[in-house]
Enzyme design. Structure first.
Site, PDB file in Angstrom:
ATOM      1  N   GLU A 327       0.814  -1.217   0.000  1.00 46.96           N
ATOM      2  CA  GLU A 327       0.000   0.000   0.000  1.00 46.96           C
ATOM      3  C   GLU A 327       0.846   1.266   0.000  1.00 46.96           C
ATOM      4  O   GLU A 327       0.322   2.377  -0.061  1.00 46.96           O
ATOM      5  CB  GLU A 327      -0.915   0.009   1.236  1.00 46.96           C
ATOM      6  CG  GLU A 327      -2.027  -1.034   1.219  1.00 46.96           C
ATOM      7  CD  GLU A 327      -1.613  -2.400   1.774  1.00 46.96           C
ATOM      8  OE1 GLU A 327      -0.383  -2.644   1.885  1.00 46.96           O
ATOM      9  OE2 GLU A 327      -2.498  -3.214   2.083  1.00 46.96           O
ATOM     10  N   LYS A 436      -4.578  -7.242  23.895  1.00 44.82           N
ATOM     11  CA  LYS A 436      -4.969  -6.005  24.561  1.00 44.82           C
ATOM     12  C   LYS A 436      -5.496  -6.339  25.955  1.00 44.82           C
ATOM     13  O   LYS A 436      -6.663  -6.639  26.144  1.00 44.82           O
ATOM     14  CB  LYS A 436      -6.001  -5.258  23.724  1.00 44.82           C
ATOM     15  CG  LYS A 436      -5.367  -4.769  22.423  1.00 44.82           C
ATOM     16  CD  LYS A 436      -6.335  -4.109  21.462  1.00 44.82           C
ATOM     17  CE  LYS A 436      -5.546  -3.611  20.239  1.00 44.82           C
ATOM     18  NZ  LYS A 436      -6.403  -3.154  19.149  1.00 44.82           N
TER      19      LYS A 436
END
Lengths: 541, 541
Positions: A327, A436
């Site tokens: 990208e 997390k």
């Protein structure tokens, strides 16, 4: 008040014309079997004109996609310019993708013509019935082999029938020039559509002395495949600068590479770490004269510090460690030393160079926490890396998954990083893999590396498992080496981990498995494990 | 088909933000009298924010011109970013211009505010009554000296009252960022309006390894004045890269420069040939440690081959010979050796490096004959050089003389050149000075140089005089050295010329004059001679 500078469009056509006029005698070499095919920019730019005429004659129009299924060679390089400069879109296909993904990509891109190496005829034959838009096949060689593909013609026959002059159109800089698909592990590949402007600016980026610093004086050998983010955009920069090129063709064993680097007096090369690990092993055992080689660009995956060190200390060869993404055309960071770091002890210097490094001019970076706030550059706080710049995508091609990859105009790389006070980036995990736990992010990669350094462990994958209090907690999935299959205990792993991590980072549990699931390209496929263990009840610890 | 890359505007603001975040500790030093004022990118970028707030407070709006009358120092560098990044237009004034031209320029540019060094207060006072648009004076120092200028404030007082945070606007890349006036010898100066985009791309151009190759590791000293094509655009590139800068201030004697280069361990410097001739003379007689100096960029006038050779052979110092124009931001060519030239004998290599050289990527060049046709790259055929590229002007600012400088979208440089097979340019004359004799162009410069190499000649100017058959023929205007004022003969000059030129190139006549007329900046003003001799009847030869 407007500036009064020329409205000069940044397209690839001036690169082509520049090389044609200024560097007609500079060499372009392709390894083909045991022999070398030698040509020059003069010959190649003439062939590019013929090829553009051939594309036009076969009905390729502005914006049409021209697919390639090929190695690193001169014909592929000719397509790199003939297609974009006539207004079409170059689309190199990844040779290593499974058939279903290839079919998806060709149909999604709506490729009109497919150029392929003769030896791939049987593979293409099997897929061609599924291609919905391909109207013409071209065999990249002098003749057409026995094949059921139709209509089909040979590349050399095409060129023979055309004249070298082509009336190159006046393109706009935001016109599409090329496209590549990402080989994501989740869902279908996503298309990235490069503009002329992005490839022009990216070529300047690669040529900056603080980046890779490609120059006319180089003899450059791209080992990174031309289907892999356009060989990292380097062929465009080479044309711009008139750099001699050595294309290694299909055979990329360490011995092939060492012989070619030596025989052609290559000064700069580029490829993935695995490749250079193999070459290192060869150089440790056999002598090759690589005294012309000023740098080896490493990207596509992190270069291990040990490798950077080994090349420099044992062979006097410099690794240029870079990071980027499909990208990003792909150049993001180059881990050159700053002036202030040049005097540091060896160990520190090599550790710095093993980081992804600071962004090159043109690329902006920031790392964002769970609340969308930028994290400090303290080299400790984890954040998801976001990037912005003139050669970074604004959306995928015809893909409804686009919005999830952007945040406020920034592209979300999906990498979890720490950033030091100099802006140097270190990737610690993929964002989908990071655990997390409360406010804290735990790197699955770090923990895997430590577990895999245990002498009795073959493989390890650390995944997040839902937790009622902490949201997520780590679960380690460990594959013992065959000899320790029945004897390795959780306690041994925990003892080993405790030498590196404090209690809150330790996995809540460890399970032993037979193997870590892999993707088609051999990477750990942790999403399979996440599905398998999504309801796993972690013990209280 | 459009590319799908970010619509990222190429402006100077990311350079500023990049340096602020990545390079806050890097040094920026200014020589001020006997002492050195040391600051950092951290401090300077903070002051740039304060300065932008001050500009806004004094009523400077988007597009307003902010003039400077200053040396190479840190405050001037702050203005280089505060003005453009807040949306205004930086306008450095040439300290060496005569008063009438300065007044013309300030009024033509409609400068709103004038920043000046304290010592120029008396000079500005004399002119200020003629300035029609200047609404505010700022003294670039801590206090305001006794002055009649009004309203007036000191730079440091301005900054003290402001906060460092400034809400930088989102600019468009084609917005004006800065302007400079050319100091042409004919008519009023012409304004060049640089865009953010052109300065961004030009900074990348300067940073390319095949060009000047500025890097973060450099310690860079711009000796070329900041009013001279924005110090050749180098301060913008330095901010982009985080390069340490040493500003030499007002005192530029060879000894000042040698001491500063040595004490500050400068790695790269840039200036005009006269300056480096003076330094060379000093280095030939006194010892300075310039071992850190990797390159000396020379531009603004041709670097003599003897100077390039002397620096390299006697002092191990490398001249980076570049050519450009105010209208080109200014980078056009850099005379680096090509790979194929590296092994040539010394004499050939130095001769190549004394040419203007091949265009850097981004700049396109061609040479055009009287009939508007491109001349071959045979290193013999004269043509007028035309250029095209993203950092070259499309028109002068509010100037009806614009059309005569353009041809089919190319900018006419006014230089007559030959181009060799590699695209390397050599300037042979100015197009207004070249003598167009039949189909042949004769270089007045070449002939002047040969005449001036005669031991009895002080100065010589060769001009075109109308001729009934050949259109134009050369007339040599020669100034003998005082001792030979009455004894030097035409025959002696002809004998000398015949050693270098065939008959058709020899001047049709030679006249002896007392002095060659000069412009305000000391250059030969041949248009005065052309007027004087326009009806001169050449003898038959």
């Amino acid at each position: 008040m407007q500036g009064l500078m020329m409205d000069y469009q940044l397209t690839l056509t001036p690169f082509l014309e520049r090389a044609m006029r200024m560097f007609p005698k500079k060499e372009i070499v392709t390894k083909s079997g045991p022999s070398l095919e030698r040509s020059t920019y003069g010959e190649v730019t003439e062939r590019i004109g013929r090829l553009a005429n051939a594309l036009a004659r076969m009905g390729i129009r502005s914006g049409d996609r021209v697919a390639t299924f090929s190695f690193n060679n001169t014909r592929h390089f000719e397509l790199y310019f003939a297609a974009p400069c006539m207004g079409a879109v170059l689309h190199p296909l990844n040779l290593r993708l499974p058939p279903d993904q290839l079919v998806y990509i060709v149909n999604h891109a709506e490729d009109k013509v497919l150029f392929f190496e003769p030896q791939f005829a049987p593979a293409i034959e099997k897929l061609s019935a599924h291609f919905k838009t391909v109207k013409q096949y071209v065999v990249m060689g002098p003749t057409v082999p026995e094949t059921t593909l139709s209509p089909v013609v040979s590349y050399e026959e095409l060129l023979r029938n055309e004249i070298p002059d082509y009336p190159w159109p006046r393109l706009q800089e935001n016109d599409a020039a090329a496209m590549c698909y990402t080989s994501g592990t989740t869902g279908n590949p996503k298309g990235v559509m490069y503009s002329h402007r992005s490839l022009y600016l990216h070529s300047m980026g690669l040529s900056m002395a603080d980046s890779v610093g490609l120059v006319e004086r180089d003899i450059y050998m791209p080992v990174v495949p031309m289907f892999h983010v356009l060989a990292w955009g380097t062929p465009f920069a080479a044309m711009m600068l008139g750099t001699s090129i050595v294309f290694p063709g299909p055979h990329l064993t360490p011995r092939d590479l060492a012989e070619l680097l030596s025989a052609e007096k290559v000064t700069l090369t580029a490829g993935v770490p695995t490749l250079w690990m193999g070459l290192l092993n060869l150089l440790d055992n056999e002598r090759y004269d690589l005294s012309n080689l000023r740098g080896m660009v490493v990207g596509g995956a992190a270069a291990p510090q040990s490798m950077i060190e080994a090349y420099e200390k044992r062979h006097g060869l410099k690794i240029i460690h870079a990071w980027g993404m499909t990208e990003m055309t792909p150049l993001g960071t180059v881990s050159n030393l700053l002036r202030s770091q040049e005097g540091l002890p060896d160990a520190e210097r090599f550790a710095i160079r093993a980081r992804q490094g600071p962004p090159v001019p043109g690329v902006e970076t920031r790392a964002i926490d769970e609340n969308g706030k930028e994290v400090p550059w303290d080299n400790k706080t984890f954040g998801e890396l976001e990037v912005r710049g003139p050669w970074i995508i604004k959306s995928y091609y015809n893909d409804e998954r686009t919005p999830q990859s952007f945040h406020d105009g920034w592209f979300k790389t999906g990498d979890v990083v720490v950033i030091d006070e100099n802006g140097s980036i270190q990737i610690v995990d993929r964002s989908k893999d990071v655990i997390k736990s409360g406010g804290e992010w735990i790197s699955s990669q770090d923990m895997e590396n430590v577990i895999m350094s245990h002498p009795k462990v073959a493989e390890a994958a650390v995944i997040a498992v839902p937790h009622p209090k902490w949201q997520e907690r780590p679960l380690a999935c460990v594959v013992p080496k065959p000899d320790f299959k029945d004897s390795l205990t959780k306690e041994e792993i925990y003892e080993h981990l405790k030498t590196k991590f404090t209690k809150m980072y330790l996995p809540d549990d460890i399970v032993f498995i037979d193997a870590v699931p892999k993707t088609s390209v051999g990477k750990f496929d942790k999403k399979v494990l996440r599905v398998q263990y999504k309801d796993y009840v972690l013990p209280d610890r």
